[in-house]
Design a protein around this motif. Structure first.
Motif, mmCIF file in Angstrom:
data_model
loop_
_atom_site.group_PDB
_atom_site.id
_atom_site.type_symbol
_atom_site.label_atom_id
_atom_site.label_comp_id
_atom_site.label_asym_id
_atom_site.label_seq_id
_atom_site.Cartn_x
_atom_site.Cartn_y
_atom_site.Cartn_z
ATOM 1 N N VAL A 153 15.685 4.265 28.133
ATOM 2 C CA VAL A 153 16.672 5.332 27.958
ATOM 3 C C VAL A 153 16.513 5.853 26.533
ATOM 4 O O VAL A 153 16.893 5.182 25.572
ATOM 5 N N LEU A 154 15.939 7.036 26.392
ATOM 6 C CA LEU A 154 15.659 7.617 25.081
ATOM 7 C C LEU A 154 16.615 8.778 24.852
ATOM 8 O O LEU A 154 16.564 9.786 25.568
ATOM 9 N N VAL A 155 17.497 8.633 23.872
ATOM 10 C CA VAL A 155 18.564 9.613 23.650
ATOM 11 C C VAL A 155 18.313 10.392 22.372
ATOM 12 O O VAL A 155 17.546 9.974 21.493
ATOM 13 N N THR A 156 18.992 11.539 22.256
ATOM 14 C CA THR A 156 18.719 12.456 21.154
ATOM 15 C C THR A 156 19.535 12.173 19.901
ATOM 16 O O THR A 156 19.176 12.651 18.824
ATOM 17 N N GLU A 173 15.121 12.482 26.144
ATOM 18 C CA GLU A 173 15.758 13.732 25.685
ATOM 19 C C GLU A 173 17.157 13.845 26.280
ATOM 20 O O GLU A 173 17.639 14.911 26.651
ATOM 21 N N ALA A 174 17.856 12.712 26.349
ATOM 22 C CA ALA A 174 19.161 12.654 27.015
ATOM 23 C C ALA A 174 20.298 12.828 26.002
ATOM 24 O O ALA A 174 20.312 12.177 24.960
ATOM 25 N N ARG A 175 21.210 13.713 26.348
ATOM 26 C CA ARG A 175 22.445 13.897 25.589
ATOM 27 C C ARG A 175 23.583 13.462 26.508
ATOM 28 O O ARG A 175 23.921 14.166 27.459
ATOM 29 N N GLY A 182 16.155 15.275 29.895
ATOM 30 C CA GLY A 182 17.418 15.988 29.815
ATOM 31 C C GLY A 182 18.565 15.141 30.322
ATOM 32 O O GLY A 182 18.443 13.934 30.536
ATOM 33 N N SER A 183 19.684 15.807 30.527
ATOM 34 C CA SER A 183 20.927 15.100 30.795
ATOM 35 C C SER A 183 21.269 14.975 32.266
ATOM 36 O O SER A 183 22.302 14.412 32.613
ATOM 37 N N ASP A 184 20.424 15.509 33.162
ATOM 38 C CA ASP A 184 20.700 15.389 34.597
ATOM 39 C C ASP A 184 20.228 14.041 35.128
ATOM 40 O O ASP A 184 19.178 13.543 34.711
ATOM 41 N N PHE A 185 21.006 13.479 36.050
ATOM 42 C CA PHE A 185 20.608 12.261 36.755
ATOM 43 C C PHE A 185 20.462 12.623 38.236
ATOM 44 O O PHE A 185 21.449 12.580 38.977
ATOM 45 N N ALA A 230 23.972 0.277 29.750
ATOM 46 C CA ALA A 230 22.524 0.182 29.584
ATOM 47 C C ALA A 230 22.190 -0.993 28.673
ATOM 48 O O ALA A 230 22.901 -1.277 27.714
ATOM 49 N N ARG A 231 21.126 -1.673 28.989
ATOM 50 C CA ARG A 231 20.704 -2.797 28.152
ATOM 51 C C ARG A 231 20.283 -2.282 26.781
ATOM 52 O O ARG A 231 19.508 -1.334 26.671
ATOM 53 N N ALA A 232 20.796 -2.926 25.740
ATOM 54 C CA ALA A 232 20.518 -2.461 24.379
ATOM 55 C C ALA A 232 19.027 -2.406 24.097
ATOM 56 O O ALA A 232 18.545 -1.517 23.378
ATOM 57 N N SER A 233 18.261 -3.337 24.652
ATOM 58 C CA SER A 233 16.825 -3.381 24.401
ATOM 59 C C SER A 233 16.084 -2.197 25.010
ATOM 60 O O SER A 233 14.940 -1.925 24.643
ATOM 61 N N ARG A 234 16.733 -1.496 25.941
ATOM 62 C CA ARG A 234 16.085 -0.375 26.608
ATOM 63 C C ARG A 234 16.512 0.980 26.056
ATOM 64 O O ARG A 234 15.981 2.013 26.456
ATOM 65 N N VAL A 235 17.471 0.997 25.149
ATOM 66 C CA VAL A 235 18.001 2.249 24.610
ATOM 67 C C VAL A 235 17.378 2.524 23.245
ATOM 68 O O VAL A 235 17.398 1.667 22.356
ATOM 69 N N VAL A 236 16.827 3.713 23.083
ATOM 70 C CA VAL A 236 16.204 4.107 21.824
ATOM 71 C C VAL A 236 16.705 5.493 21.444
ATOM 72 O O VAL A 236 16.748 6.397 22.283
ATOM 73 N N MET A 237 17.102 5.650 20.193
ATOM 74 C CA MET A 237 17.458 6.981 19.700
ATOM 75 C C MET A 237 16.210 7.600 19.067
ATOM 76 O O MET A 237 15.702 7.104 18.060
ATOM 77 N N THR A 238 15.726 8.666 19.662
ATOM 78 C CA THR A 238 14.508 9.318 19.170
ATOM 79 C C THR A 238 14.792 10.553 18.331
ATOM 80 O O THR A 238 13.930 11.005 17.579
#
Length: 393
Positions: free
Chosen positions: A147-150, A120-122, A98-101, A163-171
């Protein structure tokens, strides 16, 4: 701690961690062997949490998943309590859904070298701005392992947050997985043979004040395909006799399911037994209009993944509040056709006598309705990778 020499992100985090939280809490690890995942779940990720937990336990039956606020007391903003939790539990991964840190938990994990995975981050565009909150969230995001975003917008925000581009994935989002509604295969096969290539569409759960709009839409469909057949499920099954009279008065030939009548070649409309056998009609009709969405009738509302999971293209009105998230997912994937009023419904139903248009909508809808499983596996992948890496070190 002292803020001297720090950037605004570290200053914001330092201020956040000064807030009060529970202290002196005793944490105990679970009994038995096996790795531990500590999971923090935001309100916007409850559906995802249940599916992710099931998938992880299927992949690793020896795994212990401890949820903050359920299995473990939430340390809130107390860094010392969060550090005590990490030290006592010795987890392998901290998974945030989710979106909480949670600042204290993420900081404690980072201080101990524990991998943090956000899924599941928005993400809010304001997180990339220069508010203290945004600066703090950028600081927390900086060292997350994955970092997996919606959605694509959240992906761009993650990049802007550093965030490093290599660590960000849109799922994509985790959609609720629903079992397809059942039906009698014998009934389906017999009715499909009767249809013999006719175009059919289904008006599902239709309240009385939408009946005329549906009749006009079918008349429009008949002008495009003179053998078109409408399966009509009134919200109130007792409306069937009066509805049959109304349809016949408009020049349409009617069969009624409750009278054991069949949709022979001269029949224009088959009135079903209301909300029964929905799985049968979704399977037979390549197009479905979901009732109640023109007039905002919550009583009529059906889950949009019902027809989607059975390959029926979906038409709906603007009133989608009861299943707003699911409708948003379908609309974002070009998997449904929204109409504003009865006139647009007639136009859409007439246009959707074209097989290629139907196929595109239905395929996209099926992908969304069943995509929860794929997205869940993509979220679990970095968690399982971290567990395997810990096992070999």
């Amino acid at each position: 701690m002292a803020p001297g020499g720090w950037g605004i992100g570290r200053l914001a985090l330092w201020l956040e961690l000064r807030k009060a939280g529970p202290s002196g809490v005793a944490f105990e690890p679970p009994h038995g062997q096996g790795p531990i995942v500590v999971m923090h779940v935001a309100e916007d990720a409850q559906v995802a949490a249940a599916q992710v937990q099931r998938r992880l336990l299927k992949a690793r039956p020896d795994l212990h998943i401890l949820r903050i606020g359920e299995d473990l007391e939430d340390p809130g903003g107390n860094l010392a309590t969060a550090e005590a939790l990490i030290a006592a539990i010795s987890p392998t991964v901290l998974l945030l859904l989710g979106s909480d840190f949670p600042a204290a938990l993420v900081t404690a994990a980072r201080n101990s070298g524990l991998p943090v995975i956000l899924a599941e981050a928005r993400l809010d565009p304001q997180d990339a701005g220069w508010s203290l909150r945004g600066a703090m969230r950028r600081e927390l995001l900086r060292d997350m392992q994955a970092v997996l975003v919606t959605d694509a917008a959240s992906q761009q925000v993650a990049y802007r947050m550093g965030a490093r581009a290599s660590r960000v994935v849109m799922t994509g989002p985790v959609a609720e997985i629903r079992d397809p509604l059942p039906c009698s295969e014998g009934e389906r096969s017999a009715l499909a043979e009767l249809l013999s290539g006719r175009h059919a569409w289904f008006a599902a759960s239709i309240p009385e004040d939408e009946e005329q709009a549906v009749i006009e839409a079918h008349q429009a469909a008949l002008r495009q395909s003179h053998r078109a057949l409408l399966f009509l499920a009134p919200l109130d099954a007792d409306r069937a006799p009066a509805l049959a009279e109304q349809l016949e008065a408009s020049g349409l030939n009617v069969a009624q399911r409750q009278l054991d009548e069949d949709p022979m070649d001269d029949i224009h409309v088959m009135i079903t037994d209301g909300p029964t056998e929905m799985g049968l009609w979704y399977r037979l009709a390549p197009v479905t209009y979901l009732g109640g969405t023109l007039t905002d009738n919550d009583t009529a509302a059906r889950h949009p993944f019902e027809p989607a999971a059975l390959g029926s293209a979906i038409v709906h009105g603007p009133a989608v509040g009861q299943f707003a998230t699911e409708w948003q997912q379908l609309q974002g994937a070009s998997a449904s056709r929204q109409v504003a009023n009865a006139e647009e419904l007639a136009t859409a139903v007439a246009e959707l006598t074209q097989p290629e248009l139907i196929a595109t909508l239905a395929s996209n809808a099926w992908t969304v309705s069943t995509g929860g499983a794929d997205v869940t596996m993509r979220i679990c992948a970095p968690v399982l990778a971290a567990l395997n890496e810990a096992k070999t070190t």
